[in-house]
Design a protein around this motif. Structure first.
Motif, PDB file in Angstrom:
ATOM      1  N   ASN A 242       0.664  -1.206   0.003  1.00 32.29           N
ATOM      2  CA  ASN A 242       0.040   0.131   0.045  1.00 32.29           C
ATOM      3  C   ASN A 242       0.878   1.305  -0.004  1.00 32.29           C
ATOM      4  OD1 ASN A 242      -2.471  -1.492   0.007  1.00 32.29           O
ATOM      5  ND2 ASN A 242      -2.541  -1.376   2.289  1.00 32.29           N
ATOM      6  N   ALA A 243       0.672   2.169  -0.826  1.00 30.60           N
ATOM      7  CA  ALA A 243       1.197   3.299  -0.864  1.00 30.60           C
ATOM      8  C   ALA A 243       0.759   4.326   0.096  1.00 30.60           C
ATOM      9  CB  ALA A 243       0.999   4.234  -2.141  1.00 30.60           C
ATOM     10  N   ILE A 244       1.576   5.177   0.927  1.00 29.21           N
ATOM     11  CA  ILE A 244       1.193   6.058   1.657  1.00 29.21           C
ATOM     12  C   ILE A 244       0.659   7.467   1.080  1.00 29.21           C
ATOM     13  CG2 ILE A 244       2.016   7.345   3.763  1.00 29.21           C
ATOM     14  CD1 ILE A 244       3.803   5.468   4.244  1.00 29.21           C
ATOM     15  N   ARG A 245      -0.664   7.827   1.424  1.00 28.59           N
ATOM     16  CA  ARG A 245      -1.220   8.796   0.848  1.00 28.59           C
ATOM     17  C   ARG A 245      -1.127  10.023   1.713  1.00 28.59           C
ATOM     18  NH1 ARG A 245      -4.117   4.263  -1.345  1.00 28.59           N
ATOM     19  NH2 ARG A 245      -4.089   4.277  -3.430  1.00 28.59           N
ATOM     20  N   THR A 246      -0.818  11.080   1.213  1.00 33.44           N
ATOM     21  CA  THR A 246      -0.755  12.281   2.306  1.00 33.44           C
ATOM     22  C   THR A 246      -1.292  13.695   1.352  1.00 33.44           C
ATOM     23  OG1 THR A 246       1.315  12.848   1.516  1.00 33.44           O
ATOM     24  CG2 THR A 246       1.003  11.536   3.605  1.00 33.44           C
ATOM     25  N   THR A 247      -1.857  14.541   2.007  1.00 35.74           N
ATOM     26  CA  THR A 247      -2.187  15.638   1.544  1.00 35.74           C
ATOM     27  C   THR A 247      -1.361  16.507   1.191  1.00 35.74           C
ATOM     28  OG1 THR A 247      -4.428  15.347   2.737  1.00 35.74           O
ATOM     29  CG2 THR A 247      -3.855  17.584   1.994  1.00 35.74           C
ATOM     30  N   PRO A 248      -1.318  17.191   0.131  1.00 36.53           N
ATOM     31  CA  PRO A 248       0.132  18.243  -0.258  1.00 36.53           C
ATOM     32  C   PRO A 248      -0.257  19.656   0.676  1.00 36.53           C
ATOM     33  CG  PRO A 248      -1.586  18.080  -2.292  1.00 36.53           C
ATOM     34  CD  PRO A 248      -2.258  16.963  -1.096  1.00 36.53           C
ATOM     35  N   PRO A 249       1.100  20.112   0.437  1.00 33.05           N
ATOM     36  CA  PRO A 249       0.873  21.374   1.687  1.00 33.05           C
ATOM     37  C   PRO A 249      -0.078  22.309   0.528  1.00 33.05           C
ATOM     38  CG  PRO A 249       3.198  20.709   0.938  1.00 33.05           C
ATOM     39  CD  PRO A 249       2.360  19.843   0.231  1.00 33.05           C
ATOM     40  N   ARG A 250      -0.650  23.111   1.552  1.00 28.69           N
ATOM     41  CA  ARG A 250      -1.255  24.145   1.198  1.00 28.69           C
ATOM     42  C   ARG A 250      -0.670  25.125   0.458  1.00 28.69           C
ATOM     43  NH1 ARG A 250      -2.817  23.428   6.793  1.00 28.69           N
ATOM     44  NH2 ARG A 250      -4.823  22.577   6.926  1.00 28.69           N
ATOM     45  N   PRO A 251      -1.260  25.539  -0.544  1.00 32.99           N
ATOM     46  CA  PRO A 251      -0.621  26.716  -1.661  1.00 32.99           C
ATOM     47  C   PRO A 251      -0.545  27.948  -1.143  1.00 32.99           C
ATOM     48  CG  PRO A 251      -2.585  25.926  -2.629  1.00 32.99           C
ATOM     49  CD  PRO A 251      -2.405  25.220  -1.441  1.00 32.99           C
ATOM     50  N   VAL A 252      -1.494  28.250  -0.086  1.00 29.89           N
ATOM     51  CA  VAL A 252      -1.834  29.703   0.339  1.00 29.89           C
ATOM     52  C   VAL A 252      -1.968  29.352   1.988  1.00 29.89           C
ATOM     53  CG1 VAL A 252      -2.905  31.706   0.415  1.00 29.89           C
ATOM     54  CG2 VAL A 252      -2.650  30.536  -1.969  1.00 29.89           C
ATOM     55  N   ASP A 253      -1.256  30.268   2.541  1.00 24.33           N
ATOM     56  CA  ASP A 253      -1.578  30.505   4.183  1.00 24.33           C
ATOM     57  C   ASP A 253      -2.521  31.369   4.179  1.00 24.33           C
ATOM     58  OD1 ASP A 253      -1.570  30.376   6.531  1.00 24.33           O
ATOM     59  OD2 ASP A 253       0.580  31.353   7.119  1.00 24.33           O
ATOM     60  N   VAL A 254      -3.949  30.851   4.374  1.00 28.66           N
ATOM     61  CA  VAL A 254      -5.279  31.684   4.613  1.00 28.66           C
ATOM     62  C   VAL A 254      -4.959  32.580   5.828  1.00 28.66           C
ATOM     63  CG1 VAL A 254      -7.810  31.462   4.885  1.00 28.66           C
ATOM     64  CG2 VAL A 254      -6.448  29.700   3.271  1.00 28.66           C
ATOM     65  N   THR A 255      -4.320  32.076   6.756  1.00 31.54           N
ATOM     66  CA  THR A 255      -4.416  33.119   7.979  1.00 31.54           C
ATOM     67  C   THR A 255      -3.532  34.083   7.851  1.00 31.54           C
ATOM     68  OG1 THR A 255      -3.027  31.160   8.979  1.00 31.54           O
ATOM     69  CG2 THR A 255      -5.254  31.069   9.622  1.00 31.54           C
ATOM     70  N   ALA A 256      -2.413  33.940   7.053  1.00 32.20           N
ATOM     71  CA  ALA A 256      -1.598  35.234   6.896  1.00 32.20           C
ATOM     72  C   ALA A 256      -2.308  35.999   5.988  1.00 32.20           C
ATOM     73  CB  ALA A 256      -0.333  34.610   5.768  1.00 32.20           C
ATOM     74  N   LEU A 257      -3.174  35.591   4.962  1.00 37.74           N
ATOM     75  CA  LEU A 257      -3.994  36.509   4.247  1.00 37.74           C
ATOM     76  C   LEU A 257      -5.295  37.242   4.809  1.00 37.74           C
ATOM     77  CD1 LEU A 257      -4.362  34.694   0.788  1.00 37.74           C
ATOM     78  CD2 LEU A 257      -2.931  36.623   1.247  1.00 37.74           C
ATOM     79  N   PHE A 258      -5.771  36.456   5.823  1.00 42.13           N
ATOM     80  CA  PHE A 258      -6.979  37.094   6.597  1.00 42.13           C
ATOM     81  C   PHE A 258      -6.489  36.611   8.046  1.00 42.13           C
ATOM     82  CE2 PHE A 258      -8.358  35.593   2.610  1.00 42.13           C
ATOM     83  CZ  PHE A 258      -8.870  36.724   1.921  1.00 42.13           C
ATOM     84  N   PRO A 259      -5.850  37.300   8.785  1.00 44.85           N
ATOM     85  CA  PRO A 259      -5.617  36.879  10.186  1.00 44.85           C
ATOM     86  C   PRO A 259      -6.885  36.773  11.125  1.00 44.85           C
ATOM     87  CG  PRO A 259      -4.174  38.929   9.477  1.00 44.85           C
ATOM     88  CD  PRO A 259      -5.173  38.587   8.316  1.00 44.85           C
ATOM     89  N   GLN A 260      -7.839  37.543  10.614  1.00 45.93           N
ATOM     90  CA  GLN A 260      -9.067  37.436  11.669  1.00 45.93           C
ATOM     91  C   GLN A 260      -9.645  36.084  11.569  1.00 45.93           C
ATOM     92  OE1 GLN A 260      -8.704  39.121   8.490  1.00 45.93           O
ATOM     93  NE2 GLN A 260     -10.582  39.111   7.623  1.00 45.93           N
ATOM     94  N   LEU A 261      -9.366  35.317  10.724  1.00 48.73           N
ATOM     95  CA  LEU A 261      -9.971  33.887  10.645  1.00 48.73           C
ATOM     96  C   LEU A 261      -8.953  32.895  11.528  1.00 48.73           C
ATOM     97  CD1 LEU A 261     -10.686  33.362   6.746  1.00 48.73           C
ATOM     98  CD2 LEU A 261     -12.056  33.861   8.583  1.00 48.73           C
ATOM     99  N   ALA A 262      -7.806  33.220  12.047  1.00 45.68           N
ATOM    100  CA  ALA A 262      -6.865  32.525  12.927  1.00 45.68           C
ATOM    101  C   ALA A 262      -7.548  31.803  14.035  1.00 45.68           C
ATOM    102  CB  ALA A 262      -5.674  33.035  12.861  1.00 45.68           C
ATOM    103  N   PRO A 263      -8.274  32.517  14.757  1.00 39.88           N
ATOM    104  CA  PRO A 263      -8.994  32.176  15.904  1.00 39.88           C
ATOM    105  C   PRO A 263      -9.966  30.984  15.802  1.00 39.88           C
ATOM    106  CG  PRO A 263      -9.267  34.302  15.877  1.00 39.88           C
ATOM    107  CD  PRO A 263      -8.577  34.328  14.724  1.00 39.88           C
TER     108      PRO A 263
END
Length: 56
Positions: free
Chosen positions: A2-23
């Motif tokens: 079985n191959a190990i399947r992982t989710t690729p890294p996010r292309p954009v850091d959403v909390t850096a663009l919208f800090p109010q969403l971090a909490p």
């Protein structure tokens, strides 16, 4: 094998663009169901639903 399947890294850091969403950030688990053929003693997740023979 079985191959190990992982989710690729996010292309954009959403909390850096919208800090109010971090909490609002929460951990999440992504499920990757695979087709299967469960027996009556197995779960039907990823396969055909287990349905009583005498029910329509």
């Amino acid at each position: 094998m079985n191959a190990i399947r992982t989710t690729p890294p996010r292309p954009v850091d959403v909390t850096a663009l919208f800090p109010q969403l971090a909490p609002l950030a929460r951990p999440a688990i992504r499920l990757h169901p695979r087709p299967g053929a469960p027996s009556p003693h197995d779960s039907s997740v990823g396969g055909q639903p287990l349905w009583p023979v005498d029910e329509p």
